[in-house]
Design a protein around this motif. Structure first.
Motif, PDB file in Angstrom:
ATOM      1  N   TYR A  61       0.982  -1.340   0.075  1.00 15.48           N
ATOM      2  CA  TYR A  61       0.029   0.046   0.030  1.00 15.48           C
ATOM      3  C   TYR A  61       0.667   1.154  -0.077  1.00 15.48           C
ATOM      4  N   SER A  62       0.491   2.540  -0.476  1.00 11.60           N
ATOM      5  CA  SER A  62       1.093   3.722  -0.139  1.00 11.60           C
ATOM      6  C   SER A  62       0.282   4.755  -0.147  1.00 11.60           C
ATOM      7  N   ILE A 111       2.577  -1.807   9.575  1.00 16.48           N
ATOM      8  CA  ILE A 111       3.135  -1.902   8.297  1.00 16.48           C
ATOM      9  C   ILE A 111       4.429  -2.406   8.534  1.00 16.48           C
ATOM     10  N   SER A 112       5.099  -2.764   7.552  1.00 18.24           N
ATOM     11  CA  SER A 112       6.555  -3.160   7.564  1.00 18.24           C
ATOM     12  C   SER A 112       7.420  -2.557   6.478  1.00 18.24           C
ATOM     13  N   GLN A 113       8.714  -1.842   6.789  1.00 15.39           N
ATOM     14  CA  GLN A 113       9.594  -1.792   5.867  1.00 15.39           C
ATOM     15  C   GLN A 113      10.809  -2.165   5.615  1.00 15.39           C
ATOM     16  N   ARG A 169      -5.628   4.216   8.228  1.00 14.58           N
ATOM     17  CA  ARG A 169      -5.925   3.423   7.124  1.00 14.58           C
ATOM     18  C   ARG A 169      -6.567   4.353   5.938  1.00 14.58           C
ATOM     19  N   TYR A 207       2.333   2.233  12.775  1.00 17.25           N
ATOM     20  CA  TYR A 207       0.907   2.039  12.478  1.00 17.25           C
ATOM     21  C   TYR A 207       0.597   3.537  11.233  1.00 17.25           C
ATOM     22  N   VAL A 219       4.727   0.367   0.946  1.00 18.04           N
ATOM     23  CA  VAL A 219       5.080  -0.428   2.108  1.00 18.04           C
ATOM     24  C   VAL A 219       4.270  -1.616   2.367  1.00 18.04           C
ATOM     25  N   GLN A 220       4.667  -2.517   3.062  1.00 12.95           N
ATOM     26  CA  GLN A 220       4.060  -3.789   3.159  1.00 12.95           C
ATOM     27  C   GLN A 220       2.986  -3.600   4.327  1.00 12.95           C
ATOM     28  N   VAL A 221       1.853  -3.836   3.907  1.00 11.20           N
ATOM     29  CA  VAL A 221       0.896  -3.992   5.037  1.00 11.20           C
ATOM     30  C   VAL A 221       0.614  -5.122   5.794  1.00 11.20           C
ATOM     31  N   MET A 230      -4.244   5.494   3.255  1.00 11.93           N
ATOM     32  CA  MET A 230      -3.504   4.606   2.282  1.00 11.93           C
ATOM     33  C   MET A 230      -4.284   3.762   1.246  1.00 11.93           C
ATOM     34  N   TYR A 239      -3.428   0.525   9.874  1.00 14.51           N
ATOM     35  CA  TYR A 239      -2.602  -0.471   9.493  1.00 14.51           C
ATOM     36  C   TYR A 239      -1.327  -0.568  10.022  1.00 14.51           C
TER      37      TYR A 239
END
Length: 247
Positions: free
Chosen positions: A128-129, A171-173, A185, A182, A156-158, A188, A169
């Motif tokens: 998502y972005s 998230i992970s980077q 939402r 977080y 980024v990875q949600v 994004m 959300y």
């Protein structure tokens, strides 16, 4: 790579844990985005590499297949790739197969200084972005401190959305799926761009157990080589690190 080497690689991948395999798969990636995708696919790689594909695919093509599987499962879109020596492949979600959801406890790695709360999650596992600069917070609410920011259109990875209100959300980077905060939402949107992974973090990481609602789908993998086409339907489920893993 000889046929014997390919078969040996497949046996190692089937026997060793996903994290180790992910690093081996990433040694000669073409770009950072594909490298990160292969790392996220590491856990799934250990579950299926070998019998079907180790005999016909080079290591680089195995990496591309892993990345395609993760992207297809996360977005629901068909993903194709081209490999070495005329190899082609595609992965798609089978719409005629049931999508199931299960409640389970998952293990989740978090950056200690950036994630204060880990409520139950509805897992997503997709890029998502935001449309503009967006704050990343240490918990699912504006009362939590700002730990970083995302640039506009930065993918980024949600990992999932925080329950019960589903307004934030997680998230992970990082390539290994470690959670880093977080994001609100409504700011994004789903992204078709590669995830903008950061370099490996030197921050302290902890592992927590989280109640999660996980989706399972059936994907079809098709790989064509000079010797013909291999097709396999596989059931994959979301994991706490944002990956999809074979079941």
């Amino acid at each position: 790579m000889t046929e014997e080497q390919k078969a040996s690689w497949g046996k190692v991948a089937g026997a060793v844990g996903g994290g180790v395999i992910a690093e081996k798969l990433s040694e000669d990636m073409d770009n950072d985005a594909l490298r990160a995708a292969a790392i996220l696919a590491g856990a799934a790689a250990g579950a299926y590499i070998g019998d079907q594909f180790a005999k016909v695919l080079s290591r680089r093509d195995q990496e591309k297949l892993f990345a395609a599987q993760q992207q297809a499962a996360g977005t629901g879109q068909r993903v194709t790739f081209s490999g070495d020596d005329g190899v082609t492949g595609q992965v798609s979600v089978l719409d005629d197969q049931p999508v199931s959801r299960e409640e389970k406890t998952v293990k989740l790695k978090v950056l200690k200084q950036k994630v204060e709360q880990t409520p139950p999650l509805s897992l997503i596992g997709a890029p998502y972005s935001p449309k503009s600069v967006t704050n990343v917070r240490s918990g699912p609410g504006t009362d939590y401190k700002i730990v970083s920011q995302l640039a506009g259109n930065q993918s980024v990875q949600v990992i999932g959305e925080a329950l019960p209100d589903k307004k934030w959300y997680l998230i992970s980077q990082l390539p290994d799926g470690t959670a880093g905060g977080y994001v609100y939402r409504p700011l994004m949107s789903p992204s078709n761009q590669p995830v903008s992974y950061a370099q490996a973090s030197t921050e302290s990481v902890s592992e927590v157990k989280v109640q999660a609602s996980s989706v399972c789908k059936t994907v079809r993998q098709e790989v064509t080589t000079a010797d013909g086409t291999i097709t396999e339907d596989l059931r994959v489920c979301q994991q706490g690190d944002g990956t999809w893993k074979l079941v």
